[in-house]
Design a protein around this motif. Structure first.
Motif, PDB file in Angstrom:
ATOM      1  N   GLU A   1      14.499   5.271   3.672  1.00  0.00           N
ATOM      2  CA  GLU A   1      15.742   5.616   4.357  1.00  0.00           C
ATOM      3  C   GLU A   1      16.775   6.199   3.392  1.00  0.00           C
ATOM      4  O   GLU A   1      17.489   7.157   3.718  1.00  0.00           O
ATOM      5  N   LEU A   2      16.857   5.627   2.193  1.00  0.00           N
ATOM      6  CA  LEU A   2      17.883   6.040   1.242  1.00  0.00           C
ATOM      7  C   LEU A   2      17.508   7.292   0.459  1.00  0.00           C
ATOM      8  O   LEU A   2      18.368   7.881  -0.204  1.00  0.00           O
ATOM      9  N   GLY A   3      16.236   7.674   0.481  1.00  0.00           N
ATOM     10  CA  GLY A   3      15.849   8.906  -0.186  1.00  0.00           C
ATOM     11  C   GLY A   3      15.092   8.753  -1.477  1.00  0.00           C
ATOM     12  O   GLY A   3      14.968   9.730  -2.244  1.00  0.00           O
ATOM     13  N   PHE A   4      14.561   7.564  -1.763  1.00  0.00           N
ATOM     14  CA  PHE A   4      13.683   7.425  -2.926  1.00  0.00           C
ATOM     15  C   PHE A   4      12.422   8.265  -2.713  1.00  0.00           C
ATOM     16  O   PHE A   4      11.963   8.451  -1.588  1.00  0.00           O
ATOM     17  N   ASP A   5      11.878   8.750  -3.812  1.00  0.00           N
ATOM     18  CA  ASP A   5      10.690   9.595  -3.733  1.00  0.00           C
ATOM     19  C   ASP A   5       9.406   8.791  -3.592  1.00  0.00           C
ATOM     20  O   ASP A   5       8.417   9.297  -3.056  1.00  0.00           O
ATOM     21  N   GLY A   6       9.392   7.560  -4.107  1.00  0.00           N
ATOM     22  CA  GLY A   6       8.182   6.764  -4.052  1.00  0.00           C
ATOM     23  C   GLY A   6       8.483   5.279  -4.053  1.00  0.00           C
ATOM     24  O   GLY A   6       9.560   4.846  -4.477  1.00  0.00           O
ATOM     25  N   PHE A   7       7.511   4.503  -3.577  1.00  0.00           N
ATOM     26  CA  PHE A   7       7.592   3.041  -3.597  1.00  0.00           C
ATOM     27  C   PHE A   7       6.276   2.526  -4.156  1.00  0.00           C
ATOM     28  O   PHE A   7       5.200   2.936  -3.716  1.00  0.00           O
ATOM     29  N   GLY A   8       6.362   1.632  -5.138  1.00  0.00           N
ATOM     30  CA  GLY A   8       5.168   1.148  -5.801  1.00  0.00           C
ATOM     31  C   GLY A   8       4.985  -0.352  -5.681  1.00  0.00           C
ATOM     32  O   GLY A   8       5.956  -1.118  -5.654  1.00  0.00           O
ATOM     33  N   VAL A   9       3.726  -0.777  -5.610  1.00  0.00           N
ATOM     34  CA  VAL A   9       3.355  -2.192  -5.604  1.00  0.00           C
ATOM     35  C   VAL A   9       2.413  -2.440  -6.776  1.00  0.00           C
ATOM     36  O   VAL A   9       1.405  -1.748  -6.938  1.00  0.00           O
ATOM     37  N   GLY A  10       2.768  -3.422  -7.609  1.00  0.00           N
ATOM     38  CA  GLY A  10       1.955  -3.749  -8.774  1.00  0.00           C
ATOM     39  C   GLY A  10       0.730  -4.556  -8.400  1.00  0.00           C
ATOM     40  O   GLY A  10       0.473  -4.832  -7.215  1.00  0.00           O
ATOM     41  N   GLU A  11      -0.036  -4.916  -9.398  1.00  0.00           N
ATOM     42  CA  GLU A  11      -1.215  -5.767  -9.197  1.00  0.00           C
ATOM     43  C   GLU A  11      -1.230  -6.848 -10.267  1.00  0.00           C
ATOM     44  O   GLU A  11      -1.354  -6.567 -11.450  1.00  0.00           O
ATOM     45  N   ARG A  12      -1.065  -8.078  -9.834  1.00  0.00           N
ATOM     46  CA  ARG A  12      -1.190  -9.225 -10.729  1.00  0.00           C
ATOM     47  C   ARG A  12      -2.010 -10.286 -10.007  1.00  0.00           C
ATOM     48  O   ARG A  12      -1.954 -10.405  -8.779  1.00  0.00           O
ATOM     49  N   HIS A  13      -2.751 -11.074 -10.775  1.00  0.00           N
ATOM     50  CA  HIS A  13      -3.637 -12.086 -10.205  1.00  0.00           C
ATOM     51  C   HIS A  13      -3.297 -13.454 -10.775  1.00  0.00           C
ATOM     52  O   HIS A  13      -4.183 -14.220 -11.146  1.00  0.00           O
ATOM     53  N   GLU A  14      -2.015 -13.764 -10.848  1.00  0.00           N
ATOM     54  CA  GLU A  14      -1.583 -15.058 -11.374  1.00  0.00           C
ATOM     55  C   GLU A  14      -0.175 -15.359 -10.884  1.00  0.00           C
ATOM     56  O   GLU A  14       0.573 -14.478 -10.475  1.00  0.00           O
ATOM     57  N   TRP A  15       0.160 -16.639 -10.913  1.00  0.00           N
ATOM     58  CA  TRP A  15       1.485 -17.092 -10.528  1.00  0.00           C
ATOM     59  C   TRP A  15       2.509 -16.552 -11.522  1.00  0.00           C
ATOM     60  O   TRP A  15       2.217 -16.474 -12.703  1.00  0.00           O
ATOM     61  N   PRO A  16       3.715 -16.159 -11.066  1.00  0.00           N
ATOM     62  CA  PRO A  16       4.279 -16.306  -9.727  1.00  0.00           C
ATOM     63  C   PRO A  16       4.216 -15.029  -8.891  1.00  0.00           C
ATOM     64  O   PRO A  16       5.170 -14.704  -8.173  1.00  0.00           O
ATOM     65  N   PHE A  17       3.130 -14.302  -8.940  1.00  0.00           N
ATOM     66  CA  PHE A  17       3.042 -13.019  -8.253  1.00  0.00           C
ATOM     67  C   PHE A  17       2.127 -13.109  -7.035  1.00  0.00           C
ATOM     68  O   PHE A  17       1.103 -13.780  -7.066  1.00  0.00           O
ATOM     69  N   LEU A  18       2.504 -12.369  -5.975  1.00  0.00           N
ATOM     70  CA  LEU A  18       1.698 -12.287  -4.759  1.00  0.00           C
ATOM     71  C   LEU A  18       1.050 -10.916  -4.613  1.00  0.00           C
ATOM     72  O   LEU A  18       0.581 -10.565  -3.527  1.00  0.00           O
ATOM     73  N   SER A  19       1.003 -10.159  -5.703  1.00  0.00           N
ATOM     74  CA  SER A  19       0.548  -8.763  -5.626  1.00  0.00           C
ATOM     75  C   SER A  19      -0.925  -8.619  -6.002  1.00  0.00           C
ATOM     76  O   SER A  19      -1.309  -7.679  -6.701  1.00  0.00           O
ATOM     77  N   SER A  20      -1.760  -9.525  -5.525  1.00  0.00           N
ATOM     78  CA  SER A  20      -3.184  -9.465  -5.869  1.00  0.00           C
ATOM     79  C   SER A  20      -3.932  -8.398  -5.072  1.00  0.00           C
ATOM     80  O   SER A  20      -5.058  -8.048  -5.422  1.00  0.00           O
ATOM     81  N   SER A  21      -3.330  -7.856  -4.004  1.00  0.00           N
ATOM     82  CA  SER A  21      -4.038  -6.900  -3.158  1.00  0.00           C
ATOM     83  C   SER A  21      -3.143  -5.713  -2.790  1.00  0.00           C
ATOM     84  O   SER A  21      -2.744  -5.559  -1.626  1.00  0.00           O
ATOM     85  N   PRO A  22      -2.824  -4.848  -3.736  1.00  0.00           N
ATOM     86  CA  PRO A  22      -1.961  -3.703  -3.433  1.00  0.00           C
ATOM     87  C   PRO A  22      -2.453  -2.810  -2.302  1.00  0.00           C
ATOM     88  O   PRO A  22      -1.629  -2.342  -1.506  1.00  0.00           O
ATOM     89  N   PRO A  23      -3.770  -2.543  -2.156  1.00  0.00           N
ATOM     90  CA  PRO A  23      -4.160  -1.658  -1.056  1.00  0.00           C
ATOM     91  C   PRO A  23      -3.818  -2.212   0.316  1.00  0.00           C
ATOM     92  O   PRO A  23      -3.491  -1.450   1.234  1.00  0.00           O
ATOM     93  N   VAL A  24      -3.849  -3.535   0.458  1.00  0.00           N
ATOM     94  CA  VAL A  24      -3.501  -4.127   1.754  1.00  0.00           C
ATOM     95  C   VAL A  24      -2.006  -3.984   2.002  1.00  0.00           C
ATOM     96  O   VAL A  24      -1.566  -3.567   3.089  1.00  0.00           O
ATOM     97  N   VAL A  25      -1.200  -4.330   1.003  1.00  0.00           N
ATOM     98  CA  VAL A  25       0.259  -4.235   1.156  1.00  0.00           C
ATOM     99  C   VAL A  25       0.674  -2.787   1.398  1.00  0.00           C
ATOM    100  O   VAL A  25       1.474  -2.487   2.295  1.00  0.00           O
ATOM    101  N   LEU A  26       0.124  -1.870   0.603  1.00  0.00           N
ATOM    102  CA  LEU A  26       0.499  -0.468   0.758  1.00  0.00           C
ATOM    103  C   LEU A  26       0.022   0.117   2.083  1.00  0.00           C
ATOM    104  O   LEU A  26       0.668   1.012   2.639  1.00  0.00           O
TER     105      LEU A  26
END
Length: 361
Positions: A33-58
């Motif tokens: 909405e604000l005009g950013f060119d991209g949005f990224g999701v990282g990949e980590r497989h340990e606490w305190p991160f929930l980003s173990s599955s970027p393809p699903v989130v993206l």
């Protein structure tokens, strides 16, 4: 200059995992909405991160947005079977309408390395081998291949065939020359982490990338660099910005001490002076980004997408101020090549269409 907002989906007890994922999707929608060119999701497989599955989130974000490009930050190919990674991301490429870009890297964290039985001795070789197979899978209809870390392939076919042929892959770089070397060899863009240390170690790696880029015979004008920034809070005055961001910075220090992470910048004032954190008035932030640009020559930058302890109102306000008063000046001051356009038809993604050097268009 182009601008990405990136999250590692860190999670603490204040919200449930369901709520945290909802926050991430809402922030991606706000970024579009604000005009950013991209949005990224990282990949980590340990606490305190929930980003173990970027393809699903993206994939979910792709369904909730229509224009913003979607990035991984980073895809940890040293931990993954490149065939399975290819299948996931080729599927996401179609679901997003060809808006996907990858930033790859070996990943960080002892716990996730232990989880996937990766060692410090073999992590870079795994990353290189996985990427070189992934790269072939994306480009070739049938692949015959053998390596050290997964079973060999003979005339292997993978489905679906991707929409973007080829996809643009950036190489995430923090402190080691291995990722820089891999990027330069293949003529791929480089994304400097630029978040944990002062500017010079990152600048030296970017210099090395440009040297190796030329060594491999690529046109120096085609080298493409991105850079991360460690935090953002923009306000009308520096005093207001510092006062609002100080609790956020203190919470970061407390976490680093608890986790045993070395403290590089012991005070907020030191971080504002020597790190890449962007805290201050719009003009102060513009000046700092341009100072980094003079050393890096980067065309793309990312900022943290998360509120990091800011109230929702303050988080939205700083993103709005960034896009209304900071981004337009930086876009005008720093020319940047356009991001790849999503393919409009099957013919647009045909293998016979030549790729522009450096992966840009």
């Amino acid at each position: 200059m182009k601008f990405l907002a990136i999250t590692l989906i860190s999670h603490h007890a204040a919200t449930s995992p369901t709520e945290r994922f909802g926050e991430v999707v809402a922030t991606a929608q706000l970024a579009e909405e604000l005009g950013f060119d991209g949005f990224g999701v990282g990949e980590r497989h340990e606490w305190p991160f929930l980003s173990s599955s970027p393809p699903v989130v993206l994939s979910h974000i792709a369904a909730k947005t229509s224009r913003i490009r979607l990035f991984t930050a980073v895809t940890t190919l040293s931990l993954l079977d490149p065939v399975r990674a290819y299948e996931d991301y080729a599927t996401l490429d179609h679901l997003s309408g060809g808006r996907l870009e990858l930033i790859i890297g070996k990943g960080n964290g002892a716990a996730q390395a232990k989880l996937f039985h990766v060692t410090t001795e073999d992590q870079w070789e795994r990353n290189r081998e996985s990427y070189e197979l992934f790269r072939r899978l994306w480009r070739e209809e049938k692949v015959t291949w053998s390596g050290r870390f997964r079973p060999a392939l003979e005339d292997a076919q993978t489905w679906p065939r991707p929409l973007q042929r080829p996809i643009r892959v950036w190489h995430g770089s923090a402190t080691s020359k291995e990722s820089v070397e891999l990027a330069a060899r293949h003529g791929d863009p480089l994304f400097s982490a630029n978040v944990s240390n002062p500017i010079e170690p990152y600048a030296e790696l970017i210099d090395h990338y440009r040297e190796r880029w030329a060594h491999y015979g690529h046109d120096p004008a085609d080298a493409l660099v991105g850079a991360g920034f460690a935090g953002l809070y923009a306000a009308r005055t520096s005093q207001e910005a510092i006062a609002a961001y100080r609790p956020v910075f203190q919470a970061r220090l407390d976490y680093q001490r608890k986790a045993g992470i070395p403290i590089v910048f012991p005070t907020l004032e030191d971080a504002i002076e020597r790190s890449s954190v962007l805290v201050g008035s719009p003009q102060q932030i513009i000046d700092k980004v341009l100072r980094y640009h003079r050393r890096f020559g980067h065309e793309v930058m990312h900022i943290p997408a998360d509120a990091e302890g800011l109230t929702p109102a303050r988080h939205r306000a700083t993103l709005e101020l960034f896009q209304s008063e900071i981004a337009p000046v930086l876009r005008a001051e720093v020319p940047s090549r356009p991001f790849p356009s999503p393919p409009s038809s099957p013919a647009a993604s045909d293998d016979r269409v030549p790729a522009v050097a450096g992966g840009t268009s």
